[in-house]
Design a protein around this motif. Structure first.
Motif, short mmCIF file in Angstrom:
data_model
loop_
_atom_site.label_atom_id
_atom_site.label_comp_id
_atom_site.label_asym_id
_atom_site.label_seq_id
_atom_site.Cartn_x
_atom_site.Cartn_y
_atom_site.Cartn_z
N THR A 62 3.86 1.54 4.93
CA THR A 62 2.93 1.11 3.89
C THR A 62 2.70 2.25 2.92
OG1 THR A 62 1.83 -0.42 5.40
CG2 THR A 62 0.63 0.21 3.42
N VAL A 63 3.03 2.03 1.66
CA VAL A 63 2.80 3.03 0.61
C VAL A 63 1.64 2.53 -0.26
CG1 VAL A 63 3.77 4.25 -1.37
CG2 VAL A 63 5.23 3.67 0.60
N PRO A 64 0.52 3.25 -0.28
CA PRO A 64 -0.62 2.77 -1.07
C PRO A 64 -0.30 2.77 -2.56
CG PRO A 64 -1.02 5.00 -0.24
CD PRO A 64 0.24 4.52 0.40
N PRO A 65 -0.95 1.87 -3.31
CA PRO A 65 -0.71 1.82 -4.76
C PRO A 65 -1.28 3.05 -5.44
CG PRO A 65 -2.54 0.39 -4.17
CD PRO A 65 -1.95 0.88 -2.87
N PRO A 66 -0.77 3.39 -6.64
CA PRO A 66 -1.28 4.56 -7.36
C PRO A 66 -2.68 4.28 -7.91
CG PRO A 66 0.27 3.36 -8.73
CD PRO A 66 0.32 2.72 -7.37
N PRO A 67 -3.44 5.34 -8.19
CA PRO A 67 -4.75 5.13 -8.81
C PRO A 67 -4.62 4.43 -10.15
CG PRO A 67 -4.49 7.42 -8.06
CD PRO A 67 -3.15 6.76 -7.94
N ASP A 68 -5.64 3.69 -10.55
CA ASP A 68 -5.58 2.93 -11.80
C ASP A 68 -5.37 3.83 -13.01
OD1 ASP A 68 -5.95 0.58 -10.44
OD2 ASP A 68 -8.12 0.56 -10.69
N ASP A 69 -5.89 5.06 -12.96
CA ASP A 69 -5.83 5.95 -14.12
C ASP A 69 -4.70 6.97 -14.03
OD1 ASP A 69 -6.86 7.36 -12.03
OD2 ASP A 69 -8.50 8.29 -13.16
N VAL A 70 -3.71 6.72 -13.15
CA VAL A 70 -2.63 7.68 -13.00
C VAL A 70 -1.81 7.74 -14.28
CG1 VAL A 70 -0.97 6.03 -12.06
CG2 VAL A 70 -0.76 8.44 -11.48
N VAL A 71 -1.35 8.93 -14.64
CA VAL A 71 -0.51 9.14 -15.81
C VAL A 71 0.95 9.03 -15.38
CG1 VAL A 71 0.17 10.74 -17.63
CG2 VAL A 71 -2.22 10.65 -16.88
N LEU A 72 1.66 8.05 -15.96
CA LEU A 72 3.04 7.79 -15.56
C LEU A 72 4.07 8.45 -16.48
CD1 LEU A 72 2.73 4.02 -14.62
CD2 LEU A 72 2.72 6.00 -13.09
N ASP A 73 3.60 9.11 -17.55
CA ASP A 73 4.51 9.78 -18.49
C ASP A 73 5.03 11.06 -17.85
OD1 ASP A 73 5.88 10.82 -20.58
OD2 ASP A 73 4.14 11.11 -21.90
N LEU A 74 6.34 11.10 -17.60
CA LEU A 74 6.93 12.26 -16.93
C LEU A 74 7.67 13.17 -17.91
CD1 LEU A 74 8.32 10.63 -13.67
CD2 LEU A 74 6.14 11.80 -14.03
N THR A 75 7.45 12.98 -19.21
CA THR A 75 8.09 13.87 -20.18
C THR A 75 7.46 15.25 -20.09
OG1 THR A 75 6.55 13.18 -21.92
CG2 THR A 75 8.64 11.98 -21.73
N SER A 76 8.21 16.25 -20.46
CA SER A 76 7.72 17.62 -20.40
C SER A 76 7.94 18.32 -21.73
CB SER A 76 8.44 18.39 -19.28
OG SER A 76 8.10 19.76 -19.33
N ASP A 77 6.96 19.13 -22.14
CA ASP A 77 7.11 19.89 -23.38
C ASP A 77 8.06 21.07 -23.19
OD1 ASP A 77 5.35 18.24 -24.74
OD2 ASP A 77 3.59 19.43 -24.14
N ASP A 78 8.23 21.49 -21.94
CA ASP A 78 9.05 22.66 -21.67
C ASP A 78 10.32 22.23 -20.93
OD1 ASP A 78 10.16 25.07 -21.11
OD2 ASP A 78 8.37 25.97 -20.22
N GLU A 79 11.36 21.88 -21.70
CA GLU A 79 12.60 21.42 -21.08
C GLU A 79 13.34 22.54 -20.38
OE1 GLU A 79 15.02 19.21 -23.68
OE2 GLU A 79 13.51 17.65 -24.06
N GLU A 80 12.99 23.78 -20.66
CA GLU A 80 13.59 24.89 -19.94
C GLU A 80 13.14 24.87 -18.48
OE1 GLU A 80 15.71 27.26 -20.97
OE2 GLU A 80 15.92 26.32 -22.92
N VAL A 81 11.87 24.49 -18.26
CA VAL A 81 11.28 24.48 -16.92
C VAL A 81 11.57 23.15 -16.22
CG1 VAL A 81 9.12 24.60 -15.62
CG2 VAL A 81 9.49 26.08 -17.60
N ALA A 82 11.49 22.03 -16.94
CA ALA A 82 11.63 20.71 -16.33
C ALA A 82 12.69 19.92 -17.08
CB ALA A 82 10.30 19.98 -16.33
N ALA A 83 13.95 20.29 -16.88
CA ALA A 83 15.03 19.65 -17.62
C ALA A 83 15.46 18.35 -16.97
CB ALA A 83 16.22 20.60 -17.72
#
Length: 547
Positions: free
Chosen positions: A390-411
């Protein structure tokens, strides 16, 4: 009159859903002659489910002959299965109107055709309630209601035929036929049973109720005349009688349809129809390719269950696929000898990363986003569908945007998900879902192989519940050795068959069924037979379901 008759009883016939039960595990039998004491069984309440739309349409075909498909209230599938939705989602006012319109249209079409109506009725009535009409209603009512008509039933439907026939026997029988097809006993799996005087609080289903349960599970349609005759003779009251008839039914083509219905919902193939890879990024993803992906999964199921009748857990780890030329090209396999319209089994490379349905296009595509993969969705699928975690659902206010401003760190997506897990509200669930999902990062959102992610090297290592793996190729072996895949499949089938979620009371039953499943080599056909033969299939608790 029909609308009032339906609405009066149908809109208040929903049973609340039961809560999740504990994890079922096989019963350990000691070696040698040492006896084991059987854990006492408890039985859950009847779900009082409607027929699903597929089951009801099959009923119409069975009793009226091949008919046009009618619009009906759409199924819902809470806890994965439409049978559970049919027990928890009441028939709406619009659903009643659709039913009335569709059934009236079909029956009027049948009775307007002289050859069809005489074939259906089996004689030519001289009045709306004569011996011919009576015999037809008794025979038709038995098939539709899955039990003999009571005297009250017969009096009612003869009166309907007489009153609405206005002297025309065919018009009267059409009205009675439409009414029977819309009656609550036709639309619902009525399971009232009889109290067991030797086991207070338990109810034993009647033989006719057992016949309905068996046929809806094994054929996805109401019982045929043979099974109804077996109910009348008392053959279904014993486990051996049910085994005998279940084996007969599994040799019928209707069983293939029912098995396909179960696996379509268990594997969540409906989501493949809604998958929408961005055509600008993935122009090779076409509707023929989508259709081929779906067919491939169902052909593999049919191969394991019906053709070879072998260990059905191979669905998740066998190195085999069913491909046409379109799908083979998508996987980078040879297309020699293949066409776009026929499928052939192919052995996948032993050292490759495709294994079972988790390496096939359907799973990989329906658990991805429009332009990027989703380790989270892919991992969640394995945990919930394959292992029954059983995997619980995410919180209602969770941020789903996985873009990163620092592509050097999170490419890469993996690096962005690593950052996402730094949020305490997200870490617990993603720590479960992401590691098995990372194993599939070499497969893009359409299931095609990729060597890199936008020019960045891919790390496809991961883990499943603490077992580390280098890539998806190793997952098959882990699942093959897992003690949870078999019991999870038992649990899923139990929910589908009983139209309800299992509870703590069902744990001993699930453990017994898991044990017999394992002892039989995890043959799915054998599991169906044993589930039908088990006490839990014919007994229910007398208490009401908790709200």
């Amino acid at each position: 009159m029909n609308r009032v008759f339906c609405a009066l009883l149908l809109t208040s016939c929903s049973t609340p859903l039961r809560i999740e039960g504990k994890e079922p595990t096989p019963v350990d039998h000691p070696a040698g002659d040492e006896a084991t004491e059987r854990v006492p069984l408890e039985f859950g309440p009847a779900a009082f489910a409607r027929l699903t739309t597929g089951q009801y349409r099959n009923l119409l075909d069975d009793v009226l002959g091949p008919v046009d498909e009618v619009a009906l209230q759409a199924d819902t599938n809470p806890y994965q299965f439409s049978t559970i939705g049919a027990a928890t989602d009441p028939l709406s006012e619009q659903g009643i109107e659709l039913l009335e319109k569709g059934v009236n249209t079909l029956t009027m079409g049948v009775f307007a055709d002289e050859a069809r109506r005489e074939a259906l009725v089996g004689c030519v009535p001289e009045s709306p309630s004569d011996a011919c009409a009576t015999a037809f209603l008794e025979r038709f009512g038995l098939r539709v209601l899955r039990r003999p008509l009571t005297e009250t039933d017969l009096t009612l439907w003869l009166a309907v035929s007489e009153e609405l026939g206005a002297g025309d026997p065919w018009q009267g029988l059409q009205a009675a036929t439409a009414g029977i097809l819309q009656s609550p006993s036709a639309l619902y799996r009525v399971e009232l049973g009889t109290a067991d005087p030797d086991s207070p609080g338990e109810i034993v289903l009647t033989d006719y109720e057992i016949a309905t349960r068996m046929s809806l599970l094994l054929w996805n349609r109401p019982p045929d005349e043979v099974l109804l005759a077996a109910a009348a003779s008392g053959e279904l009251a014993t486990a051996e009688g049910r085994r005998l008839h279940a084996q007969r039914m599994l040799d019928d083509d209707h069983a293939r349809e029912a098995i396909e219905v179960f696996f379509t919902e268990y594997l969540d193939l409906g989501r493949l129809d809604r998958a929408a890879p961005d055509p600008a990024v993935y122009p090779a993803f076409t509707e023929p390719l989508r259709a081929a992906m779906r067919s491939e999964v169902l052909l593999l199921v049919d191969d394991l269950v019906n053709r070879r009748d072998t260990d059905v857990r191979k669905l998740f780890f066998e190195k085999r696929a069913y491909v046409n030329s379109t799908l083979a090209a998508h996987y980078g396999l040879s297309t020699e000898g293949l066409s776009a319209v026929s499928y052939a089994p192919v052995d996948l490379p032993e050292d490759g990363q495709r294994a079972g349905i988790l390496g096939l296009g359907a799973f990989l595509t329906m658990n991805a986003h429009a332009i990027q993969t989703s380790p989270t969705l892919r991992g969640k699928y394995i945990l919930e569908r394959v292992l029954c975690s059983t995997v619980p659902p995410p919180p209602d206010d969770v941020v789903l945007d996985l873009t990163s401003d620092d592509e050097e760190v999170a490419a890469t997506l993996r690096e962005r998900l690593d950052q996402h897990r730094s949020d305490p509200e997200c870490s617990a669930c993603h720590a479960l879902m992401d590691p098995p999902g990372f194993l599939f990062e070499h497969f893009d959102p359409t299931g095609a192989w990729r060597d890199d992610e936008d020019g960045h090297p891919i790390d496809a290592s991961g883990s499943l519940e603490g077992v580390d793996m280098a890539n998806a190729g190793e997952l098959g072996q882990v699942l093959a050795e897992s003690t949870r895949v078999g019991p999870c499949m038992v649990r899923q089938l139990y929910r589908h068959a009983h139209a309800r979620v299992d509870t703590d009371a069902d744990v001993p039953t699930l453990a017994e069924l898991s044990t017999s499943f394992a002892e039989d080599g995890h043959r799915f056909r054998g599991l169906l037979v044993e589930m039908v033969a088990h006490e839990s299939f014919v007994r229910i608790g007398a208490e009401e379901a908790a709200p």
